[in-house]
Design a protein around this motif. Structure first.
Motif: not given
Length: 333
Positions: A100-114
Protein backbone atom coordinates in the motif's frame (compact mmCIF):
# COMPACT_ATOMS: atom_id res chain seq x y z
CA UNK A 1 -30.13 31.38 34.72
CA UNK A 2 -27.67 33.12 32.54
CA UNK A 3 -24.78 31.32 34.25
CA UNK A 4 -26.55 27.96 33.87
CA UNK A 5 -27.13 28.59 30.19
CA UNK A 6 -23.51 29.50 29.64
CA UNK A 7 -22.33 26.40 31.50
CA UNK A 8 -24.67 24.20 29.42
CA UNK A 9 -23.36 25.70 26.20
CA UNK A 10 -19.79 25.11 27.29
CA UNK A 11 -20.61 21.49 28.18
CA UNK A 12 -22.22 20.94 24.82
CA UNK A 13 -19.19 22.39 23.05
CA UNK A 14 -16.85 20.22 25.10
CA UNK A 15 -18.93 17.11 24.36
CA UNK A 16 -18.94 17.88 20.65
CA UNK A 17 -15.19 18.45 20.76
CA UNK A 18 -14.65 15.17 22.59
CA UNK A 19 -16.81 13.36 20.07
CA UNK A 20 -14.85 14.93 17.25
CA UNK A 21 -11.58 13.86 18.84
CA UNK A 22 -12.82 10.32 19.29
CA UNK A 23 -13.93 10.13 15.68
CA UNK A 24 -10.59 11.42 14.52
CA UNK A 25 -8.48 9.20 16.73
CA UNK A 26 -10.37 5.87 16.75
CA UNK A 27 -10.22 4.01 13.42
CA UNK A 28 -11.57 0.54 12.51
CA UNK A 29 -9.97 -0.94 9.38
CA UNK A 30 -12.12 -3.61 7.61
CA UNK A 31 -10.72 -6.99 6.58
CA UNK A 32 -8.65 -7.05 3.35
CA UNK A 33 -8.11 -3.30 3.53
CA UNK A 34 -5.12 -1.11 4.36
CA UNK A 35 -5.01 2.55 5.37
CA UNK A 36 -1.96 4.75 4.87
CA UNK A 37 -1.43 7.16 7.79
CA UNK A 38 0.60 10.40 7.60
CA UNK A 39 1.81 12.28 10.64
CA UNK A 40 2.25 15.95 10.07
CA UNK A 41 2.21 15.41 6.29
CA UNK A 42 4.79 12.60 6.30
CA UNK A 43 4.25 8.87 5.88
CA UNK A 44 3.92 7.26 9.28
CA UNK A 45 2.46 3.76 8.99
CA UNK A 46 0.06 1.38 7.25
CA UNK A 47 -2.94 0.30 9.28
CA UNK A 48 -4.02 -3.31 8.80
CA UNK A 49 -7.44 -4.75 9.57
CA UNK A 50 -8.59 -4.02 13.15
CA UNK A 51 -9.02 -1.16 15.69
CA UNK A 52 -6.45 1.64 15.81
CA UNK A 53 -6.00 4.97 17.70
CA UNK A 54 -4.48 8.02 16.05
CA UNK A 55 -2.94 11.12 17.56
CA UNK A 56 -5.44 13.94 17.17
CA UNK A 57 -4.52 16.78 14.90
CA UNK A 58 -1.24 15.03 14.01
CA UNK A 59 -2.18 11.77 12.31
CA UNK A 60 -4.37 11.63 9.22
CA UNK A 61 -5.50 8.83 6.91
CA UNK A 62 -4.45 9.84 3.37
CA UNK A 63 -5.02 6.69 1.31
CA UNK A 64 -7.35 3.73 1.58
CA UNK A 65 -6.52 0.59 -0.43
CA UNK A 66 -8.32 -2.69 -0.86
CA UNK A 67 -6.12 -5.79 -0.83
CA UNK A 68 -8.61 -7.88 -2.77
CA UNK A 69 -8.07 -8.89 -6.38
CA UNK A 70 -9.54 -6.22 -8.62
CA UNK A 71 -10.81 -6.40 -12.21
CA UNK A 72 -9.99 -3.42 -14.39
CA UNK A 73 -11.88 -3.04 -17.63
CA UNK A 74 -9.64 -2.08 -20.57
CA UNK A 75 -11.75 -0.16 -23.10
CA UNK A 76 -11.84 -1.13 -26.76
CA UNK A 77 -9.14 0.33 -28.95
CA UNK A 78 -8.16 0.10 -32.60
CA UNK A 79 -5.11 -2.03 -33.29
CA UNK A 80 -3.37 -2.59 -36.63
CA UNK A 81 -2.20 -6.11 -37.38
CA UNK A 82 0.95 -7.10 -39.25
CA UNK A 83 -1.00 -7.33 -42.52
CA UNK A 84 -2.40 -3.78 -42.05
CA UNK A 85 -5.92 -4.69 -40.92
CA UNK A 86 -7.61 -2.57 -38.25
CA UNK A 87 -9.30 -4.54 -35.47
CA UNK A 88 -11.05 -3.41 -32.31
CA UNK A 89 -9.75 -5.17 -29.19
CA UNK A 90 -10.91 -4.86 -25.60
CA UNK A 91 -10.12 -6.84 -22.49
CA UNK A 92 -10.15 -7.11 -18.74
CA UNK A 93 -7.15 -6.90 -16.39
CA UNK A 94 -6.86 -8.50 -12.96
CA UNK A 95 -4.54 -6.89 -10.41
CA UNK A 96 -3.84 -6.82 -6.70
CA UNK A 97 -2.21 -4.29 -4.31
CA UNK A 98 0.75 -5.88 -2.55
CA UNK A 99 2.42 -2.80 -1.02
CA UNK A 100 0.00 0.00 0.00
CA UNK A 101 2.83 2.45 0.67
CA UNK A 102 4.32 2.17 -2.81
CA UNK A 103 0.85 2.11 -4.34
CA UNK A 104 0.18 5.44 -2.59
CA UNK A 105 3.43 7.23 -3.29
CA UNK A 106 4.85 5.37 -6.30
CA UNK A 107 2.31 6.72 -8.79
CA UNK A 108 -0.52 9.21 -8.75
CA UNK A 109 -3.27 6.97 -10.23
CA UNK A 110 -2.25 3.39 -10.83
CA UNK A 111 -5.62 2.50 -12.36
CA UNK A 112 -5.16 4.99 -15.17
CA UNK A 113 -1.48 4.15 -15.61
CA UNK A 114 -2.11 0.40 -15.83
CA UNK A 115 -4.99 0.91 -18.26
CA UNK A 116 -2.89 3.04 -20.60
CA UNK A 117 0.07 0.69 -20.37
CA UNK A 118 -2.16 -2.31 -21.13
CA UNK A 119 -3.52 -0.58 -24.25
CA UNK A 120 -0.10 0.33 -25.60
CA UNK A 121 1.29 -3.14 -24.91
CA UNK A 122 -1.72 -4.73 -26.56
CA UNK A 123 -1.30 -2.59 -29.68
CA UNK A 124 2.35 -3.61 -29.84
CA UNK A 125 1.58 -7.33 -29.54
CA UNK A 126 -1.27 -7.23 -32.08
CA UNK A 127 1.03 -5.49 -34.57
CA UNK A 128 3.43 -8.45 -34.49
CA UNK A 129 0.97 -11.01 -35.85
CA UNK A 130 -1.38 -11.30 -38.80
CA UNK A 131 -5.14 -11.14 -38.62
CA UNK A 132 -5.68 -14.86 -39.14
CA UNK A 133 -3.44 -15.63 -36.18
CA UNK A 134 -4.93 -13.16 -33.72
CA UNK A 135 -7.62 -15.64 -32.69
CA UNK A 136 -5.12 -18.49 -32.40
CA UNK A 137 -2.50 -16.47 -30.52
CA UNK A 138 -4.89 -15.05 -27.93
CA UNK A 139 -3.28 -16.89 -25.01
CA UNK A 140 0.20 -15.80 -26.12
CA UNK A 141 -0.96 -12.19 -26.40
CA UNK A 142 -2.43 -12.33 -22.88
CA UNK A 143 0.80 -13.71 -21.49
CA UNK A 144 2.89 -11.05 -23.21
CA UNK A 145 0.69 -8.23 -21.86
CA UNK A 146 0.87 -9.61 -18.31
CA UNK A 147 4.65 -9.95 -18.54
CA UNK A 148 5.14 -6.35 -19.69
CA UNK A 149 2.71 -4.90 -17.15
CA UNK A 150 4.24 -6.87 -14.31
CA UNK A 151 7.63 -5.35 -15.05
CA UNK A 152 6.21 -1.83 -14.98
CA UNK A 153 3.92 -2.20 -11.95
CA UNK A 154 6.50 -3.83 -9.67
CA UNK A 155 7.84 -0.49 -8.35
CA UNK A 156 4.24 0.63 -7.74
CA UNK A 157 3.49 -2.21 -5.35
CA UNK A 158 0.91 -3.65 -7.79
CA UNK A 159 0.84 -7.23 -8.99
CA UNK A 160 -0.79 -7.88 -12.38
CA UNK A 161 -2.23 -11.38 -12.16
CA UNK A 162 -3.66 -11.95 -15.64
CA UNK A 163 -5.11 -10.28 -18.70
CA UNK A 164 -7.90 -11.62 -20.88
CA UNK A 165 -8.94 -10.37 -24.33
CA UNK A 166 -12.71 -10.18 -24.47
CA UNK A 167 -13.43 -9.36 -28.11
CA UNK A 168 -11.52 -9.00 -31.37
CA UNK A 169 -13.70 -7.18 -33.88
CA UNK A 170 -12.44 -6.86 -37.47
CA UNK A 171 -14.14 -4.52 -39.96
CA UNK A 172 -17.31 -5.71 -41.70
CA UNK A 173 -15.69 -6.13 -45.11
CA UNK A 174 -12.92 -8.19 -43.52
CA UNK A 175 -15.52 -10.28 -41.72
CA UNK A 176 -17.32 -10.89 -45.02
CA UNK A 177 -14.05 -11.91 -46.67
CA UNK A 178 -13.25 -14.21 -43.76
CA UNK A 179 -16.67 -15.83 -44.04
CA UNK A 180 -16.14 -16.39 -47.77
CA UNK A 181 -12.71 -17.85 -47.08
CA UNK A 182 -14.11 -20.10 -44.40
CA UNK A 183 -16.93 -21.24 -46.71
CA UNK A 184 -14.45 -21.92 -49.51
CA UNK A 185 -12.21 -23.83 -47.14
CA UNK A 186 -15.11 -25.97 -45.97
CA UNK A 187 -16.21 -26.62 -49.55
CA UNK A 188 -12.63 -27.56 -50.40
CA UNK A 189 -12.48 -29.98 -47.49
CA UNK A 190 -15.85 -31.42 -48.52
CA UNK A 191 -14.63 -31.97 -52.08
CA UNK A 192 -11.42 -33.53 -50.80
CA UNK A 193 -13.31 -35.84 -48.47
CA UNK A 194 -15.70 -36.80 -51.28
CA UNK A 195 -12.83 -37.55 -53.65
CA UNK A 196 -11.04 -39.54 -50.98
CA UNK A 197 -14.21 -41.51 -50.37
CA UNK A 198 -14.63 -42.21 -54.07
CA UNK A 199 -10.97 -43.19 -54.31
CA UNK A 200 -11.27 -45.56 -51.36
CA UNK A 201 -14.47 -47.01 -52.84
CA UNK A 202 -12.76 -47.56 -56.23
CA UNK A 203 -9.78 -49.16 -54.49
CA UNK A 204 -12.06 -51.43 -52.50
CA UNK A 205 -14.03 -52.35 -55.64
CA UNK A 206 -10.85 -53.09 -57.59
CA UNK A 207 -9.48 -55.09 -54.69
CA UNK A 208 -12.73 -57.05 -54.53
CA UNK A 209 -12.62 -57.76 -58.28
CA UNK A 210 -8.98 -58.78 -57.97
CA UNK A 211 -9.79 -61.21 -55.18
CA UNK A 212 -12.75 -62.50 -57.17
CA UNK A 213 -10.57 -63.13 -60.25
CA UNK A 214 -7.95 -64.83 -58.11
CA UNK A 215 -10.53 -67.04 -56.46
CA UNK A 216 -12.13 -67.89 -59.81
CA UNK A 217 -8.75 -68.71 -61.35
CA UNK A 218 -7.85 -70.89 -58.38
CA UNK A 219 -11.23 -72.60 -58.62
CA UNK A 220 -10.76 -73.14 -62.38
CA UNK A 221 -7.26 -74.50 -61.82
CA UNK A 222 -8.52 -76.85 -59.14
CA UNK A 223 -11.37 -77.93 -61.43
CA UNK A 224 -8.92 -78.68 -64.25
CA UNK A 225 -6.68 -80.57 -61.86
CA UNK A 226 -9.62 -82.56 -60.59
CA UNK A 227 -10.80 -83.28 -64.14
CA UNK A 228 -7.28 -84.27 -65.21
CA UNK A 229 -6.93 -86.54 -62.21
CA UNK A 230 -10.35 -88.04 -62.97
CA UNK A 231 -9.45 -88.57 -66.63
CA UNK A 232 -6.11 -90.07 -65.63
CA UNK A 233 -7.80 -92.43 -63.24
CA UNK A 234 -10.42 -93.26 -65.90
CA UNK A 235 -7.72 -93.89 -68.51
CA UNK A 236 -5.81 -96.00 -66.00
CA UNK A 237 -8.95 -97.96 -65.17
CA UNK A 238 -9.75 -98.43 -68.89
CA UNK A 239 -6.17 -99.49 -69.55
CA UNK A 240 -6.30 -101.92 -66.68
CA UNK A 241 -9.65 -103.27 -67.88
CA UNK A 242 -8.35 -103.48 -71.47
CA UNK A 243 -5.23 -105.29 -70.31
CA UNK A 244 -7.33 -107.64 -68.24
CA UNK A 245 -9.58 -108.25 -71.23
CA UNK A 246 -6.62 -108.84 -73.51
CA UNK A 247 -5.18 -111.28 -71.02
CA UNK A 248 -8.50 -113.11 -70.92
CA UNK A 249 -8.62 -113.14 -74.76
CA UNK A 250 -5.05 -114.40 -74.93
CA UNK A 251 -5.82 -117.08 -72.40
CA UNK A 252 -8.89 -118.09 -74.38
CA UNK A 253 -6.86 -118.23 -77.61
CA UNK A 254 -4.27 -120.46 -75.97
CA UNK A 255 -6.96 -122.92 -74.99
CA UNK A 256 -8.17 -125.70 -77.29
CA UNK A 257 -10.16 -124.43 -80.26
CA UNK A 258 -9.25 -120.82 -79.61
CA UNK A 259 -7.59 -120.22 -82.98
CA UNK A 260 -10.59 -121.60 -84.88
CA UNK A 261 -12.90 -119.36 -82.85
CA UNK A 262 -10.83 -116.30 -83.72
CA UNK A 263 -10.90 -117.21 -87.40
CA UNK A 264 -14.67 -117.58 -87.31
CA UNK A 265 -15.10 -114.27 -85.47
CA UNK A 266 -12.87 -112.33 -87.86
CA UNK A 267 -14.70 -113.77 -90.84
CA UNK A 268 -18.10 -112.85 -89.40
CA UNK A 269 -17.04 -109.22 -88.67
CA UNK A 270 -15.49 -108.89 -92.15
CA UNK A 271 -18.67 -110.06 -93.83
CA UNK A 272 -20.83 -107.85 -91.59
CA UNK A 273 -18.79 -104.69 -92.28
CA UNK A 274 -18.60 -105.50 -96.00
CA UNK A 275 -22.36 -105.61 -96.09
CA UNK A 276 -22.62 -102.08 -94.55
CA UNK A 277 -20.41 -100.34 -97.11
CA UNK A 278 -23.13 -98.96 -99.34
CA UNK A 279 -25.71 -98.03 -96.70
CA UNK A 280 -24.41 -94.62 -95.55
CA UNK A 281 -22.65 -93.10 -98.60
CA UNK A 282 -22.72 -93.40 -102.38
CA UNK A 283 -19.08 -94.40 -102.54
CA UNK A 284 -18.28 -98.11 -102.32
CA UNK A 285 -14.76 -99.51 -102.07
CA UNK A 286 -14.42 -103.15 -103.03
CA UNK A 287 -11.40 -105.37 -102.85
CA UNK A 288 -9.64 -106.25 -106.06
CA UNK A 289 -10.44 -109.96 -105.72
CA UNK A 290 -12.73 -111.94 -103.56
CA UNK A 291 -9.81 -114.02 -102.41
CA UNK A 292 -8.70 -111.10 -100.17
CA UNK A 293 -11.01 -112.36 -97.42
CA UNK A 294 -9.29 -115.63 -97.20
CA UNK A 295 -5.85 -114.10 -97.31
CA UNK A 296 -6.72 -111.68 -94.49
CA UNK A 297 -8.02 -114.51 -92.30
CA UNK A 298 -4.94 -116.57 -93.09
CA UNK A 299 -2.66 -113.68 -92.09
CA UNK A 300 -4.50 -113.15 -88.82
CA UNK A 301 -4.31 -116.87 -88.11
CA UNK A 302 -0.57 -116.93 -88.74
CA UNK A 303 -0.10 -114.04 -86.31
CA UNK A 304 -2.08 -115.79 -83.64
CA UNK A 305 -0.23 -119.05 -84.15
CA UNK A 306 3.13 -117.35 -83.98
CA UNK A 307 2.17 -115.54 -80.75
CA UNK A 308 0.50 -118.62 -79.17
CA UNK A 309 2.83 -121.23 -77.67
CA UNK A 310 2.16 -124.80 -78.84
CA UNK A 311 -0.11 -126.85 -76.62
CA UNK A 312 1.53 -130.07 -75.56
CA UNK A 313 -0.92 -132.94 -75.46
CA UNK A 314 -0.35 -136.71 -75.76
CA UNK A 315 -3.93 -137.85 -75.58
CA UNK A 316 -5.64 -135.78 -78.24
CA UNK A 317 -5.13 -136.85 -81.86
CA UNK A 318 -4.73 -134.27 -84.55
CA UNK A 319 -7.90 -133.60 -86.47
CA UNK A 320 -7.88 -133.25 -90.18
CA UNK A 321 -8.76 -129.72 -91.29
CA UNK A 322 -12.34 -129.29 -92.38
CA UNK A 323 -13.03 -129.09 -96.07
CA UNK A 324 -13.14 -125.58 -97.40
CA UNK A 325 -16.52 -124.15 -98.04
CA UNK A 326 -17.44 -122.95 -101.49
CA UNK A 327 -16.01 -119.53 -102.20
CA UNK A 328 -13.76 -119.63 -99.14
CA UNK A 329 -10.04 -120.34 -99.42
CA UNK A 330 -8.52 -122.92 -97.18
CA UNK A 331 -6.98 -121.70 -93.92
CA UNK A 332 -3.30 -121.97 -93.48
CA UNK A 333 -0.44 -121.79 -95.89
Amino acid sequence: MEGFSAALAIAIVLAAFALFVVVKTAVVVPQQNAYVVERLGKFYSVLDAGFHLLVPFMDAIRYRHTLKEQALDIPEQICITRDNVQVGVDGVLYLKVLDPQRASYGINDYYYAISQLAQTTLRSEIGKIELDRTFEERSNINGAVVSELDKATGPWGIKVLRYEIKNITPPRDVLAAMEKQMRAEREKRAVILTSEGERDAAINTAEGKKQQVIKESEAERQRQINEAEGQAQAILAIARATGEGLREVASAIRSEGGVEAVQLRVAEQYVEQFGNLARTTNTVILPATLSDVGSMIAAATNVLRSATPPVRSTTVAARPPPPPSPGRPPAGP
